[in-house]
Scaffold this motif. Structure first.
Motif, short mmCIF file in Angstrom:
data_model
loop_
_atom_site.label_atom_id
_atom_site.label_comp_id
_atom_site.label_asym_id
_atom_site.label_seq_id
_atom_site.Cartn_x
_atom_site.Cartn_y
_atom_site.Cartn_z
N LEU A 1 56.53 82.20 94.75
CA LEU A 1 56.01 83.29 95.56
C LEU A 1 54.49 83.13 95.71
CD1 LEU A 1 56.15 86.06 97.02
CD2 LEU A 1 55.88 87.13 94.76
N ALA B 1 54.67 91.32 92.87
CA ALA B 1 54.38 90.38 91.78
C ALA B 1 55.18 90.74 90.53
CB ALA B 1 52.89 90.38 91.48
N ALA C 1 58.81 89.77 91.12
CA ALA C 1 58.99 88.33 90.99
C ALA C 1 59.00 87.90 89.53
CB ALA C 1 57.87 87.61 91.74
N TYR C 2 58.17 88.51 88.72
CA TYR C 2 58.15 88.20 87.29
C TYR C 2 59.50 88.51 86.64
CZ TYR C 2 57.00 88.64 82.33
OH TYR C 2 57.00 88.54 80.96
N CYS D 1 60.49 84.22 89.15
CA CYS D 1 59.77 83.44 90.16
C CYS D 1 58.35 83.15 89.67
CB CYS D 1 59.67 84.21 91.47
SG CYS D 1 61.21 84.46 92.35
N VAL E 1 54.50 83.00 90.40
CA VAL E 1 53.66 83.77 91.32
C VAL E 1 52.26 83.18 91.37
CG1 VAL E 1 52.70 86.04 91.86
CG2 VAL E 1 54.96 85.87 90.80
N VAL F 1 48.86 90.29 88.89
CA VAL F 1 49.31 88.91 88.78
C VAL F 1 49.10 88.39 87.36
CG1 VAL F 1 48.88 86.54 89.57
CG2 VAL F 1 48.98 88.41 91.22
N SER G 1 51.74 89.57 85.21
CA SER G 1 53.02 88.91 85.52
C SER G 1 52.99 87.42 85.15
CB SER G 1 53.32 89.05 87.02
OG SER G 1 53.38 90.41 87.40
N GLY H 1 51.17 85.12 86.24
CA GLY H 1 51.01 84.28 87.41
C GLY H 1 49.63 83.66 87.46
#
Length: 375
Positions: free
Chosen positions: A111, A127, A130-131, A135, A137, A151, A154, A156
């Motif tokens: 992502l 975000a 997605a975590y 995924c 990020v 982010v 997460s 990312g």
């Protein structure tokens, strides 16, 4: 009405440029270099991906994310896994937009979040979603934005957007030249590491050099007759731009040009790729928007009534003149309907360089048209 005298008055252009559009176009090369440095400092060059992601999902507000997804998908080639996540909501305001991952998104997907704002709650929530799905990020946004914290929480990767002091003077337009390169460059560097496309450091450096070269040719101090961007802007005054593209890279450049004309100057435009454009726009050139003289036009009050909107073809090409091309048929169709045609073709170079040149010249043209028309 276009104030053509403004085009050759650099000081007046600067005064009219309240949104920093000309500065953004002129500094595009510098933005690329700064953005590449931010990506390196964030550790993109040290990443060791397990392989190509199954899907690359791109989310962000407005034209910036749309154009980034279009450009990255084109550069990734046939079978590209790049998909833009379109937002939903009741208004384009940051607080009203929401994004959702597809139901199939998971641990083998990537992502990418690209935004010149970073205060959109919907992107922070994306975000986090997605975590939970596993995924990976990666986000590009202003350094001191709520998205940075989301982010990081997460797990990312956050890359600070390359900004300039004047970016905060006025709300940033999604189609602004500086915004595109500040968001796109880190994503190019990242996807090069994943093997999805080729954008090594030397290629990114050549893009910055090509953007600098265009800025020298198209800057406000260069007079209209030797400035391709000013020339194109003056040709498009009171016209309906019919943008035809030929070649893989020219497609996203043409779509961006049409979007920039609408957002920056309020000029409507239509865009299509050759050879299909010849059939798609044939009726348009033969209809009431055709540039041929209207018999009733003789009786029009040229003082009280505005000039009728007429079509003008803009042909953007990135294919060598000696190769297979539909350009001769495009010229024949346009001129056969008394429709004028403007052509742009970049100098030789790699795919990234030629794409950058087409985008840069048309960006300058859209900015000049906006400033000279008082938009």
């Amino acid at each position: 009405m276009l104030d053509e005298s403004l085009l050759d008055a650099p000081e007046r252009l600067t005064e009219a440029d309240r949104r920093g559009l000309l500065r953004g176009a002129a500094e595009a090369g510098a933005r690329v270099r700064t953005a590449a440095r931010h990506a390196a400092e964030a550790g993109v060059g040290n990443l060791k991906p397990d392989g190509r992601p199954r899907a690359v999902l791109i989310a962000g507000p407005g034209a910036a994310a749309t154009h980034a997804a279009d450009l990255l998908g084109t550069l990734a080639g046939a079978g590209s896994p790049v998909t833009r996540l379109a937002p939903t909501g009741v208004a384009p305001a940051a607080g009203a937009l929401r994004w959702e991952l597809p139901g199939w998104a998971g641990s083998v997907d990537l992502l990418l979040i690209a935004t010149p704002d970073g205060a959109e709650p919907g992107l922070s929530q994306l975000a986090e979603q997605a975590y939970r799905r596993g995924c990976t990020v990666v986000a590009v946004a202003p350094a001191r934005s709520p998205l940075n914290d989301a982010v990081s929480a997460s797990r990312g990767l956050f890359i600070p957007m390359a900004t300039a002091p004047y970016d905060h003077d006025e709300p940033l337009a999604g189609a602004a030249p500086g915004v595109l390169w500040a968001l796109l460059t880190p994503l190019l560097v990242l996807l090069d590491r994943t093997g999805l496309l080729e954008a090594p450091p030397e290629a990114v450096g050549k893009v910055a050099d090509r953007l600098d070269a265009v800025a020298e040719r198209c800057g406000p101090a260069i007079v209209t007759y030797s400035n391709p961007a000013k020339t194109l802007a003056s040709e498009l005054a009171e016209s309906l731009p019919v943008v035809w593209t030929e070649g893989t890279s020219a497609g996203p450049a043409g779509r961006r040009f049409a979007a920039a004309l609408a957002e920056l100057s309020g000029t409507p435009a239509v865009v299509a790729e050759l050879p299909e454009a010849l059939a798609a726009h044939s009726a348009l050139l033969a209809g009431r928007l055709a540039a041929g003289a209207d018999p009733d036009d003789f009786f029009r009050d040229r003082v009280e009534e505005p000039t009728a909107l007429r079509a003008r073809v803009v042909l953007l090409r990135d294919r060598p003149s000696g190769g297979l091309t539909a350009a001769p048929n495009a010229r024949e169709l346009a001129l056969g309907h008394d429709t004028p045609i403007s052509e742009l073709e970049p100098e030789e170079g790699g795919e990234l360089e030629t794409l950058a040149e087409l985008i840069a010249i048309t960006d300058f043209a859209a900015v000049y048209l906006a400033l000279a028309s008082g938009a």
